[in-house]
Design a protein around this motif. Structure first.
Motif, PDB file in Angstrom:
ATOM      1  N   LEU A  74       0.827  -1.202   0.000  1.00  0.00           N
ATOM      2  CA  LEU A  74       0.000   0.000   0.000  1.00  0.00           C
ATOM      3  C   LEU A  74       0.862   1.254   0.000  1.00  0.00           C
ATOM      4  O   LEU A  74       0.619   2.193  -0.774  1.00  0.00           O
ATOM      5  CB  LEU A  74      -0.911  -0.001   1.227  1.00  0.00           C
ATOM      6  CG  LEU A  74      -1.736   1.263   1.454  1.00  0.00           C
ATOM      7  CD1 LEU A  74      -2.862   1.369   0.433  1.00  0.00           C
ATOM      8  CD2 LEU A  74      -2.307   1.292   2.876  1.00  0.00           C
ATOM      9  N   GLU A  75       1.875   1.289   0.856  1.00  0.00           N
ATOM     10  CA  GLU A  75       2.755   2.462   0.935  1.00  0.00           C
ATOM     11  C   GLU A  75       3.421   2.728  -0.415  1.00  0.00           C
ATOM     12  O   GLU A  75       3.502   3.876  -0.875  1.00  0.00           O
ATOM     13  CB  GLU A  75       3.814   2.265   2.003  1.00  0.00           C
ATOM     14  CG  GLU A  75       4.758   3.457   2.137  1.00  0.00           C
ATOM     15  CD  GLU A  75       5.861   3.211   3.154  1.00  0.00           C
ATOM     16  OE1 GLU A  75       6.323   4.191   3.769  1.00  0.00           O
ATOM     17  OE2 GLU A  75       6.265   2.048   3.327  1.00  0.00           O
ATOM     18  N   GLU A  76       3.894   1.677  -1.053  1.00  0.00           N
ATOM     19  CA  GLU A  76       4.563   1.837  -2.351  1.00  0.00           C
ATOM     20  C   GLU A  76       3.595   2.399  -3.390  1.00  0.00           C
ATOM     21  O   GLU A  76       3.950   3.288  -4.177  1.00  0.00           O
ATOM     22  CB  GLU A  76       5.114   0.484  -2.817  1.00  0.00           C
ATOM     23  CG  GLU A  76       6.271  -0.021  -1.950  1.00  0.00           C
ATOM     24  CD  GLU A  76       6.668  -1.448  -2.298  1.00  0.00           C
ATOM     25  OE1 GLU A  76       5.890  -2.121  -3.032  1.00  0.00           O
ATOM     26  OE2 GLU A  76       7.736  -1.907  -1.841  1.00  0.00           O
ATOM     27  N   ALA A  77       2.348   1.896  -3.387  1.00  0.00           N
ATOM     28  CA  ALA A  77       1.369   2.348  -4.375  1.00  0.00           C
ATOM     29  C   ALA A  77       0.943   3.796  -4.132  1.00  0.00           C
ATOM     30  O   ALA A  77       0.804   4.586  -5.078  1.00  0.00           O
ATOM     31  CB  ALA A  77       0.141   1.433  -4.350  1.00  0.00           C
ATOM     32  N   VAL A  78       0.741   4.170  -2.863  1.00  0.00           N
ATOM     33  CA  VAL A  78       0.359   5.552  -2.545  1.00  0.00           C
ATOM     34  C   VAL A  78       1.476   6.511  -2.937  1.00  0.00           C
ATOM     35  O   VAL A  78       1.240   7.573  -3.537  1.00  0.00           O
ATOM     36  CB  VAL A  78       0.035   5.690  -1.047  1.00  0.00           C
ATOM     37  CG1 VAL A  78      -0.112   7.168  -0.657  1.00  0.00           C
ATOM     38  CG2 VAL A  78      -1.240   4.936  -0.696  1.00  0.00           C
ATOM     39  N   THR A  79       2.705   6.136  -2.637  1.00  0.00           N
ATOM     40  CA  THR A  79       3.856   6.986  -2.968  1.00  0.00           C
ATOM     41  C   THR A  79       4.001   7.146  -4.478  1.00  0.00           C
ATOM     42  O   THR A  79       4.236   8.257  -4.981  1.00  0.00           O
ATOM     43  CB  THR A  79       5.141   6.395  -2.367  1.00  0.00           C
ATOM     44  OG1 THR A  79       4.980   6.251  -0.949  1.00  0.00           O
ATOM     45  CG2 THR A  79       6.328   7.299  -2.643  1.00  0.00           C
ATOM     46  N   ALA A  80       3.820   6.045  -5.198  1.00  0.00           N
ATOM     47  CA  ALA A  80       3.945   6.104  -6.652  1.00  0.00           C
ATOM     48  C   ALA A  80       2.864   6.981  -7.274  1.00  0.00           C
ATOM     49  O   ALA A  80       3.058   7.567  -8.349  1.00  0.00           O
ATOM     50  CB  ALA A  80       3.865   4.687  -7.232  1.00  0.00           C
ATOM     51  N   ALA A  81       1.720   7.115  -6.581  1.00  0.00           N
ATOM     52  CA  ALA A  81       0.613   7.917  -7.108  1.00  0.00           C
ATOM     53  C   ALA A  81       0.703   9.376  -6.673  1.00  0.00           C
ATOM     54  O   ALA A  81      -0.217  10.154  -6.961  1.00  0.00           O
ATOM     55  CB  ALA A  81      -0.719   7.324  -6.658  1.00  0.00           C
ATOM     56  N   GLY A 222      -3.147   1.594  -4.069  1.00  0.00           N
ATOM     57  CA  GLY A 222      -3.014   2.734  -3.166  1.00  0.00           C
ATOM     58  C   GLY A 222      -4.263   3.588  -3.097  1.00  0.00           C
ATOM     59  O   GLY A 222      -4.215   4.757  -2.679  1.00  0.00           O
ATOM     60  N   THR A 223      -5.396   3.032  -3.481  1.00  0.00           N
ATOM     61  CA  THR A 223      -6.662   3.757  -3.500  1.00  0.00           C
ATOM     62  C   THR A 223      -7.333   3.712  -2.130  1.00  0.00           C
ATOM     63  O   THR A 223      -7.362   2.664  -1.486  1.00  0.00           O
ATOM     64  CB  THR A 223      -7.616   3.148  -4.540  1.00  0.00           C
ATOM     65  OG1 THR A 223      -6.989   3.175  -5.825  1.00  0.00           O
ATOM     66  CG2 THR A 223      -8.933   3.904  -4.597  1.00  0.00           C
ATOM     67  N   LEU A 224      -7.882   4.850  -1.692  1.00  0.00           N
ATOM     68  CA  LEU A 224      -8.669   4.909  -0.468  1.00  0.00           C
ATOM     69  C   LEU A 224     -10.138   5.055  -0.815  1.00  0.00           C
ATOM     70  O   LEU A 224     -10.486   5.629  -1.856  1.00  0.00           O
ATOM     71  CB  LEU A 224      -8.221   6.076   0.423  1.00  0.00           C
ATOM     72  CG  LEU A 224      -7.040   5.773   1.365  1.00  0.00           C
ATOM     73  CD1 LEU A 224      -5.749   5.565   0.583  1.00  0.00           C
ATOM     74  CD2 LEU A 224      -6.872   6.881   2.393  1.00  0.00           C
TER      75      LEU A 224
END
Length: 486
Positions: A74-81, A222-224
């Motif tokens: 999740l952290e990697e996906a949020v950061t990449a976005a 990384g979607t909320l």
């Protein structure tokens, strides 16, 4: 967690006072019965409800078993976005992070989506101490905030208020917080909703910072996800320039396909709707669309301690639907404030003691705030066995000692010895029968006295059963053993 509601006594005392409030009980009875009856109809429409329930249980269980893996993903996906991830070990760290982020924008006010995680850590109080005004925008949360009250229900925080009380709060308090209530405001729902809409609209259009929680986080992208029924959440999530989301680490799910299950079970279990009215999703930041800065604060605050408990960890499967509150006979009579926590009802009775521990009198009392009827387990859309966890936590509370538990342990030890010596038991039975007219109607001691305030003690027979058997039935079977040692 940040602590109990200020000044709240242990559950038995709080519930004792609450059940004497006839207005509160009437409000709770009407609201909970209405919600649960509608829910039953909505759930019955799905032939595969049992399969969906099991699927939700399995998804959450597997995710919790591999939580470290999914959180890193999740952290990697949020950061990449384009987002920034912050890790908060406890309430103090989470509050400090959010306070610093707001101050860095130069703003002195924020608008908030309804968020139990921020209530859990006492974020509003922390921001106020830092000179930052936090405005709740959920209608029920607005009522609670304007009334300087506390939430008493997961889904409907102002469930303990009726329309007349809400009208009086709006008339008296709205002007102090912003746009005043219209002249001549009545208690008609449409008028109350319109007053709230007008009051909040100027805050939505002015605020530069929004704060939210999340119902779910999708590890793969990384979607909320926030589900709500008024549209206020979408205003908070899209209009501000900076969005800060504070979310418990247990809210992660692996994929969008997993989310599909919960978007079927959560609306039906919470609001009895087939489809949630407003389901908002966001992934990092996008140029020219929505906030230009997104921060995700991942909150532990006791969750890893709960995760370490093989029985208790199932409480972390909770998707905050509140179905367990609406069927609980204890909650219906005592209300949410009696639980001394932002998480009331059956789920609060097992979640709060795991997040906060059982050192305080309030938290040690919560596992006993239940009749163990099992209705909460039957309606839970992720099959949390709340009665099992309650009994498990009661054992833990008993093990840590305390006057009442020491007496109970001594009584059980004495009873075990008597039962191991039938002659002593028989003598005791005869003595009890002969002195039965002298026995009190109520048992002595605080705990026992409360038990017999609403129950009659069973009367003792004129003679013990074993003596009656010896005189009347001893010869019925050749292998009867009728002595005192039988």
């Amino acid at each position: 967690m940040s602590g109990t509601f200020i000044g709240m006594p242990a559950f038995p005392k709080a519930a004792h006072d609450a059940v004497r409030d006839t207005t509160l009980r009437a409000n709770l009875r009407h609201a909970t019965h209405t919600i649960r009856d509608k829910r039953a109809v909505a759930v019955a429409e799905l032939a595969d409800w049992a399969e969906l329930r099991e699927a939700g249980k399995q998804i959450k269980t597997e995710t919790l078993r591999n939580l470290d893996t999914y959180l890193v993903r999740l952290e990697e996906a949020v950061t990449a976005a384009g987002g920034t991830v912050h890790w908060a070990a406890d309430a103090a760290e989470a509050n400090r992070i959010v306070g610093d982020l707001v101050k860095a924008t130069g703003e002195s006010e924020v608008v908030k989506v309804k968020s139990m995680a921020t209530q859990e850590i006492g974020l509003n109080e922390h921001l106020e101490a830092e000179g930052i005004a936090a405005y709740e925008t959920d209608l029920a949360e607005l009522i609670v905030q304007l009334g300087e009250d506390r939430p008493s229900h997961i889904l409907v925080p102002a469930i303990h208020r009726n329309r007349g009380e809400i009208r009086d709060i709006f008339r008296a308090e709205m002007g102090r917080w912003g746009r005043p209530a219209p002249e001549g405001l009545s208690d008609e729902p449409a008028e109350l909703a319109e007053a709230a809409r007008l009051h909040l609209r100027e805050k939505f259009l002015r605020a530069k910072v929004g704060i939210s929680g999340a119902n779910f986080m999708i590890a793969d992208t990384g979607t909320l996800v926030v589900v709500e029924s008024e549209g206020n959440g979408r205003m908070c999530l899209t209009l501000p320039e900076t969005l800060i989301s504070v979310v418990g680490i247990e809210k992660v799910v692996p994929t969008w396909r997993d989310l599909e299950v919960f978007l079927q079970t959560l609306p039906r279990s919470s609001t009895a709707e087939r489809m949630n009215p407003y389901t908002s999703t966001w992934t990092g930041t996008t140029d020219g669309d929505g906030p230009t800065a997104f921060h995700l604060v991942l909150l532990d605050n006791g969750r890893t301690d709960a995760l370490a408990d093989e029985v208790g960890r199932q409480a972390l499967r909770c998707i905050r639907c509140s179905a367990c509150l609406n069927v609980c006979p204890v909650y219906e009579r005592a209300g949410g404030h009696a639980y001394g926590s932002v998480y009331p009802g059956p789920i609060g009775a097992i979640l709060t003691p795991q997040l906060r521990g059982t050192a305080s009198e309030v938290d040690a009392s919560l596992p006993y705030a239940s009749s163990l009827c099992g209705a909460c387990y039957e309606v839970c859309p992720v099959a949390i066995d709340i009665p099992e966890v309650l009994v498990h936590l009661r054992e833990k509370v008993a093990e840590q000692g305390g006057k009442g538990h020491r007496l109970e342990k001594a009584a059980m030890k004495a009873a075990g010895w008597v039962l191991d010596h039938p002659g002593v038991l028989a003598a005791g039975e005869r003595a009890a029968s002969k002195t039965r007219k002298l026995h009190p109607k109520k048992l002595p001691g605080p705990g026992a006295r409360q038990w017999t305030e609403s129950r009659d003690l069973p009367g003792l027979p004129t003679e013990p059963f074993r003596d009656w058997w010896k005189k009347n039935r001893a010869g019925d079977r050749p292998d009867d053993r009728t002595g005192d040692d039988a």
